[in-house]
Design a protein around this motif. Structure first.
Motif, PDB file in Angstrom:
ATOM      1  N   THR A 297       0.835  -1.204   0.000  1.00 45.47           N
ATOM      2  CA  THR A 297       0.000   0.000   0.000  1.00 45.47           C
ATOM      3  C   THR A 297       0.867   1.252   0.000  1.00 45.47           C
ATOM      4  N   ALA A 298       1.914   1.248   0.807  1.00 48.78           N
ATOM      5  CA  ALA A 298       2.818   2.402   0.858  1.00 48.78           C
ATOM      6  C   ALA A 298       3.565   2.574  -0.454  1.00 48.78           C
ATOM      7  N   LEU A 299       3.961   1.461  -1.068  1.00 49.15           N
ATOM      8  CA  LEU A 299       4.694   1.531  -2.328  1.00 49.15           C
ATOM      9  C   LEU A 299       3.859   2.164  -3.433  1.00 49.15           C
ATOM     10  N   ARG A 300       2.564   1.866  -3.433  1.00 49.34           N
ATOM     11  CA  ARG A 300       1.704   2.430  -4.475  1.00 49.34           C
ATOM     12  C   ARG A 300       1.628   3.953  -4.387  1.00 49.34           C
ATOM     13  N   GLY A 301       1.871   4.496  -3.220  1.00 50.19           N
ATOM     14  CA  GLY A 301       1.815   5.945  -3.060  1.00 50.19           C
ATOM     15  C   GLY A 301       3.176   6.596  -2.885  1.00 50.19           C
ATOM     16  N   TRP A 302       4.251   5.865  -3.285  1.00 51.42           N
ATOM     17  CA  TRP A 302       5.596   6.407  -3.070  1.00 51.42           C
ATOM     18  C   TRP A 302       5.774   7.764  -3.751  1.00 51.42           C
ATOM     19  N   ASP A 303       5.224   7.927  -4.930  1.00 50.14           N
ATOM     20  CA  ASP A 303       5.416   9.179  -5.666  1.00 50.14           C
ATOM     21  C   ASP A 303       4.703  10.355  -4.994  1.00 50.14           C
ATOM     22  N   ARG A 304       3.860  10.072  -3.995  1.00 48.25           N
ATOM     23  CA  ARG A 304       3.176  11.149  -3.276  1.00 48.25           C
ATOM     24  C   ARG A 304       3.563  11.172  -1.795  1.00 48.25           C
ATOM     25  N   ALA A 305       4.582  10.417  -1.436  1.00 51.30           N
ATOM     26  CA  ALA A 305       4.950  10.250  -0.032  1.00 51.30           C
ATOM     27  C   ALA A 305       5.620  11.502   0.535  1.00 51.30           C
ATOM     28  N   ASP A 306       5.449  11.709   1.850  1.00 44.35           N
ATOM     29  CA  ASP A 306       6.167  12.794   2.513  1.00 44.35           C
ATOM     30  C   ASP A 306       7.616  12.366   2.718  1.00 44.35           C
ATOM     31  N   ASP A 307       8.443  13.288   3.203  1.00 41.90           N
ATOM     32  CA  ASP A 307       9.879  13.013   3.300  1.00 41.90           C
ATOM     33  C   ASP A 307      10.181  11.824   4.205  1.00 41.90           C
ATOM     34  N   ARG A 308       9.441  11.721   5.299  1.00 43.88           N
ATOM     35  CA  ARG A 308       9.724  10.632   6.243  1.00 43.88           C
ATOM     36  C   ARG A 308       9.370   9.279   5.622  1.00 43.88           C
ATOM     37  N   THR A 309       8.207   9.174   4.996  1.00 46.19           N
ATOM     38  CA  THR A 309       7.813   7.919   4.365  1.00 46.19           C
ATOM     39  C   THR A 309       8.758   7.565   3.223  1.00 46.19           C
ATOM     40  N   ASP A 310       9.196   8.579   2.479  1.00 42.26           N
ATOM     41  CA  ASP A 310      10.167   8.355   1.406  1.00 42.26           C
ATOM     42  C   ASP A 310      11.446   7.740   1.973  1.00 42.26           C
ATOM     43  N   LEU A 311      11.922   8.268   3.106  1.00 43.90           N
ATOM     44  CA  LEU A 311      13.119   7.720   3.744  1.00 43.90           C
ATOM     45  C   LEU A 311      12.893   6.272   4.171  1.00 43.90           C
ATOM     46  N   LEU A 312      11.747   5.989   4.793  1.00 50.13           N
ATOM     47  CA  LEU A 312      11.464   4.637   5.265  1.00 50.13           C
ATOM     48  C   LEU A 312      11.369   3.646   4.116  1.00 50.13           C
ATOM     49  N   LEU A 313      10.796   4.062   2.995  1.00 49.25           N
ATOM     50  CA  LEU A 313      10.715   3.178   1.832  1.00 49.25           C
ATOM     51  C   LEU A 313      12.098   2.898   1.261  1.00 49.25           C
ATOM     52  N   HIS A 314      12.930   3.928   1.192  1.00 51.70           N
ATOM     53  CA  HIS A 314      14.299   3.720   0.713  1.00 51.70           C
ATOM     54  C   HIS A 314      15.056   2.752   1.625  1.00 51.70           C
TER      55      HIS A 314
END
Length: 342
Positions: A297-314
């Motif tokens: 679910t988080a991956l599907r919204g990566w292009d709209r993620a905030d900075d913190r979520t972007d860091l966690l996904l990376h």
């Protein structure tokens, strides 16, 4: 994996000794995940191996053997807001000015800034209580820990137990929280720097990190925190050191560059690849560390993620790639995607 880029040929440069690349040449983020660097630990270089290789191959072809990296400036120069507590003891006027500046910069009240700058208490207690901290506790003794929402309950319990056990014998790197935070950040970055150097070495490239030089670190940490960080100037200590060496327009910048737009452009076409890599069959899921459904679910919204979520996904992507290489599990055949050119 298909690419919209073309052969790597630099374009004409109006500045002697400088190379400008034409649009579409540099590989996109996430390109080459099917053939990652084999490293000792998760590394940022693992997320975009083809891009890293592109720069190192270009440097090697130009007979460059040593590359200077700017990594470390963000860790060494700025400091946690708890510096205001100590600044107030020796210069109340400067402390008040900084509090007002941060409040204006962030659009909050001065009372909110003071609350964020409050002394976090004894280090051992802070570390033991980390699992109960709020969503972002980067203003305490140090940043993190970063626990993504797709971490399983078992993994959260294991993390909490490990932190409480470590707290029994933990000692801060410095008695002042803001100094400890800086030193902890430098140590963490040094581990990533070593991994990046290991990845670059097969290309015949040696990476050097001036901000990690012992004398540079000691000189910066010997400077008052309100001279290293300020709401009125980006990295004031560095600006003072570089005065006369760097163009004045660069020194006058109030902001710095980021990667969020680059990530957003690259994440959209790579969704299918992410879903295949971080599925129920992922190494992290097999170890019981992540909830694959919540992560998808988080991956599907990566292009709209905030900075913190972007860091966690990376970070999650780095860990998965590393886990597969250490367990000798081949990465899945890449799902072809149209790279967003850079």
């Amino acid at each position: 994996m298909t690419s919209t880029g073309h052969a790597a040929r630099p374009g004409p440069s109006p500045v002697p000794g400088t190379t400008f690349w034409t649009w579409g040449v540099v590989p996109a983020q996430f390109a080459g995940l099917e053939a990652p660097f084999a490293l000792d630990a998760p590394s940022p270089s693992a997320a975009s191996p083809r891009r890293a290789a592109f720069w190192w191959e270009h440097a090697a072809s130009a007979e460059v053997r040593v590359l200077l990296s700017g990594k470390g400036g963000d860790e060494l120069m700025p400091t946690a807001l708890s510096y205001l507590t100590h600044a107030r003891r020796r210069d109340k006027a400067a402390s008040r000015r900084h509090i007002k500046g941060w409040a204006a910069l962030w659009g909050v009240t001065t009372q909110q800034v003071k609350a964020q700058a409050a002394d976090p208490g004894p280090y051992q207690r802070w570390l033991a209580d980390c699992p109960t901290h709020g969503r972002d506790d980067s203003l305490g003794w140090e940043a993190g820990p970063y626990a993504p929402p797709w971490l399983t309950g078992w993994a959260r319990t294991m993390l909490a137990d490990a932190l409480r056990a470590a707290a029994d014998r933990a000692e801060p790197l410095h008695e002042r929280p803001h100094q400890h935070a800086t030193m902890a950040a430098i140590r963490a970055l040094a581990r990533w720097n070593r991994l990046q150097s290991d990845a670059a070495s097969p290309f015949g490239i040696q990476l050097a990190y001036p901000y990690a030089d012992q004398q540079v670190i000691e000189a910066a940490l010997a400077t008052r925190a309100e001279a290293r960080t300020s709401p009125y100037q980006n990295k004031p200590l560095l600006m003072a050191v570089m005065s006369g060496l760097v163009p004045a327009a660069n020194l006058a910048r109030r902001t710095k560059g980021g990667y969020s737009s680059d990530t957003a452009e690259a994440a959209r076409p790579a969704r299918a690849m992410f879903a295949k890599l971080l599925s129920d069959d992922s190494e992290l899921a097999r170890c019981g560390l992540i909830d694959a459904d919540r992560l998808r679910t988080a991956l599907r919204g990566w292009d709209r993620a905030d900075d913190r979520t972007d860091l966690l996904l990376h970070l999650t992507l780095m860990c998965e790639v590393w886990a597969r290489t250490t367990s000798n599990r081949p990465l899945p055949t890449p799902v072809p995607f149209e790279e967003t050119p850079c």
